[in-house]
Design an enzyme around this catalytic site. Structure first.
Site, PDB file in Angstrom:
ATOM      1  N   CYS A  30       0.833  -1.206   0.000  1.00 56.11           N
ATOM      2  CA  CYS A  30       0.000   0.000   0.000  1.00 56.11           C
ATOM      3  C   CYS A  30       0.871   1.261   0.000  1.00 56.11           C
ATOM      4  O   CYS A  30       1.475   1.578  -1.012  1.00 56.11           O
ATOM      5  CB  CYS A  30      -0.983  -0.041   1.168  1.00 56.11           C
TER       6      CYS A  30
ATOM      7  N   HIS B 271      -3.583  -5.030   0.450  1.00 55.00           N
ATOM      8  CA  HIS B 271      -2.959  -5.565   1.670  1.00 55.00           C
ATOM      9  C   HIS B 271      -2.972  -7.094   1.666  1.00 55.00           C
ATOM     10  O   HIS B 271      -3.893  -7.703   2.226  1.00 55.00           O
ATOM     11  CB  HIS B 271      -3.697  -5.039   2.908  1.00 55.00           C
TER      12      HIS B 271
ATOM     13  N   GLU C  36      -1.269  -9.023   3.367  1.00 56.49           N
ATOM     14  CA  GLU C  36      -1.049  -9.581   4.714  1.00 56.49           C
ATOM     15  C   GLU C  36      -2.340 -10.041   5.381  1.00 56.49           C
ATOM     16  O   GLU C  36      -2.299 -10.879   6.279  1.00 56.49           O
ATOM     17  CB  GLU C  36      -0.304  -8.570   5.600  1.00 56.49           C
TER      18      GLU C  36
HETATM   19  N1  GLN Z   1      -2.045   6.689   2.911  1.00 51.22           N
HETATM   20  C1  GLN Z   1      -2.141   5.941   1.707  1.00 51.22           C
HETATM   21  C2  GLN Z   1      -3.491   6.058   1.039  1.00 51.22           C
HETATM   22  O1  GLN Z   1      -4.438   6.479   1.655  1.00 51.22           O
HETATM   23  C3  GLN Z   1      -1.783   4.485   1.955  1.00 51.22           C
HETATM   24  C4  GLN Z   1      -2.772   3.795   2.822  1.00 51.22           C
HETATM   25  C5  GLN Z   1      -2.267   2.482   3.363  1.00 51.22           C
HETATM   26  O2  GLN Z   1      -1.078   2.206   3.315  1.00 51.22           O
HETATM   27  N2  GLN Z   1      -3.134   1.689   3.896  1.00 51.22           N
HETATM   28  O3  GLN Z   1      -3.626   5.732  -0.111  1.00 51.22           O
END
Ligand code: GLN
Length: 534
Positions: free
Chosen positions: A381, A507, A509
């Site tokens: 992300c 994600h 994970e």
């Molecule tokens: N802050 C970033 C976004 O909003 C990444 C979010 C995250 O890593 N979950 O896109």
């Protein structure tokens, strides 16, 4: 249908969630269908808006629910797929009751905690039972017995047991038995008092699970049995694990907890076959090899902020009979001391998700070091967005390139807010959330690892790769290996001239399990091993 309620006493952080999940594992391995559910007494509607300092990781489900990290344990330990039905907070209960009140559903009655709030809670248990058709529903009540805010939940489960009949409901109390150095012994008084507190409100636990740092001797067990009114066998020892949380199910099995639960609930099942679990544990405790993996984040000092990431790394290790030695690196330390000093000699580096500017520069330096020194890199992300910014600045020469999350006036906003979400004002629940399909590009590393064309991955973010820069990136060996099926949203990136440099907007994970390691983590650990054995 049978119901098990797990409460906690004395202090928080005793691992009620792990205990509930481990019992779930044992019951599943006895051939039962299990559903797990968590009730949290706080007033936030969900933990999505809470800081990791307050709450640890926010665990995201397929349907986009932002939930407590205990649901991560449930998914990793059992085969259940969870939805927002499996997670309930006081905030949600009150929101629903107040909405009803405004609609006039209560027909002029005074709306009260008992029965209106408690009925709402009981409905949620029944709904889960009906939708999952599970043999056993395990409901964990967050917080500690004695908290004012937890009372409606305890009252609700007391009533629930009455509704379904006492032979269909079981109460398990997880408590703490501390070792007092000056006395040189384990003390049972806090446990006695917390069980007394439960009995005051009409709940008499059938089993008392004792968290402790050393074995309970016969005398202690006798004492707890007597004062807490549970049979001797109902005193279950749950000692601190030596190596890994995956020891807990076997520990509880040795204490015959699942056997007792089945006996008390009159569930006729064969013993749990845990041989596969033992095998997995062997790989975790005595792996054939070990590797050091760096995680560069902003909440490194907190135990729970990157829980699923650490778990998924260990699963990636299991896939190769390899132990993971985590190097937890504060991104700000890299800003101070440089990347090489902290990352040299590692097998790979992972940059997890995150929000907010603190530590961003350190993460960019980590990505740069990994790219230039051909160190395996996995960006999750924000970790993918960081890698993109780094490439834009240092390979494409786009000075001032950034994500608009951190620099609204960047001349090269290579990461920018999703168009559709611009203008949304509320902070809670405004992100791209939950499982969405990812189309993989044939011939890429990602496609090879997944061995599939389309996969479903969970999201939690607001910003995206800015498509107006795609061609420029591609020309220099930056590969877009996964996108949304319409090709619009970049989901996966990798570098052509690198042994393993991969970033994903989602994600992974959240979908890794010890017995089914996620392909990206499996691939990352394989690359790390290869680097060090070369
Ligand atoms: N802050 C970033 C976004 O909003 C990444 C979010 C995250 O890593 N979950 O896109």
């Amino acid at each position: 249908m049978k119901y098990i309620f797990v409460t906690g006493g004395v202090i928080s952080s005793l691992g009620k969630g792990l205990t509930a999940a481990s019992l779930g594992t044992l019951l599943e391995n006895r051939g039962l269908k299990v559903a797990l559910q968590k009730f949290d007494p706080y007033l936030n509607v969900d933990p999505g808006t809470m800081s990791p300092f307050q709450h640890g990781e926010v665990y995201v489900l397929d349907d986009g629910a932002e939930t407590d990290l205990d649901l991560g344990h449930y998914e990793r330990f059992t085969n259940t797929k969870l939805t927002r039905q499996n997670s309930l907070t006081s905030g949600q209960v009150y929101a629903r009751v107040l909405e009803r009140e405004r609609r006039g559903d209560y027909l002029g009655k005074t709306v009260q905690v008992i029965p209106h709030v408690t009925d709402e809670i009981k409905t949620r248990i029944r709904e889960l039972a009906e939708s999952t058709k599970a043999d056993v529903v395990i409901t964990e009540i967050g917080g500690t017995t004695g908290d004012i805010e937890g009372l409606p939940f305890l009252e609700a489960i007391r009533e629930f047991a009455l509704d379904v009949g006492y032979s269909n409901a079981l109460f398990i109390h997880v408590t703490y038995v501390p070792f007092i150095k000056a006395a040189g012994e384990l003390k049972t008084k806090p446990t006695q008092q917390s069980v007394a507190k439960l009995r005051e409100i009409g709940i008499a636990p059938h089993l008392v699970v004792c968290r402790c740092d050393r074995p309970l001797n016969k005398e202690i067990r006798d004492k707890i049995s007597l004062f807490c009114n549970v049979p001797y066998e109902g005193v279950i020892e749950e000692k601190d694990v030596d190596h890994t949380i995956y020891e807990v199910p076997l520990m509880l099995q040795r204490e015959r907890m699942d056997e007792l639960v089945c006996q008390l609930l009159r569930l006729d099942t064969p013993p749990a076959n845990m041989s596969h679990w033992q095998d997995l544990l062997r790989k975790l405790i005595a792996p054939q090899k070990r590797i050091r993996i760096g995680v560069v984040g902003k909440y490194i000092g907190l135990q729970d902020a990157y829980k699923s990431v650490y778990e998924a790394l260990s699963h990636g290790g299991i896939a190769h009979d390899c132990g993971i030695e985590l190097e937890r690196i504060e991104a700000e330390q890299i800003e101070k001391g440089g990347a090489e000093k902290l990352l040299k000699g590692l097998g790979g580096v992972l940059v997890p998700g995150g929000f907010g500017e603190r530590g961003v520069q350190g993460k960019i330096l980590a990505a740069q070091y990994a790219r230039e020194s051909k160190l395996p890199y996995l960006g999750l992300c924000l970790g993918m967005q960081i890698a993109t910014v780094e490439f834009a600045r240092n390979v494409l020469g786009l000075e001032g390139a950034h994500s608009t999350e951190f620099d609204k006036a960047s001349p090269h906003p290579v990461i920018a807010m999703l168009e559709e979400q611009k203008g949304l004002m509320n902070v809670g629940g405004t992100m791209r959330l939950g499982a969405q399909p990812v189309q993989l590009q044939v011939g890429t590393k990602a496609a090879h690892l997944y061995g599939a064309f389309v996969v479903n991955e969970r999201h939690r973010h607001r910003y995206e790769f800015n498509n107006s820069y795609r061609a420029q990136f591609e020309q220099r060996g930056f590969i877009f290996s996964g996108t949304s099926p319409d090709g619009e949203l970049v989901e996966l990136i990798e570098l052509r001239d690198h042994p393993f440099f991969l970033g994903c907007q989602f994600h992974p994970e959240f979908q890794s399990k010890p017995n089914a390691p996620h392909p990206l983590f499996r691939g990352f650990i394989a690359a790390a091993l290869q680097r060090l054995t070369l």
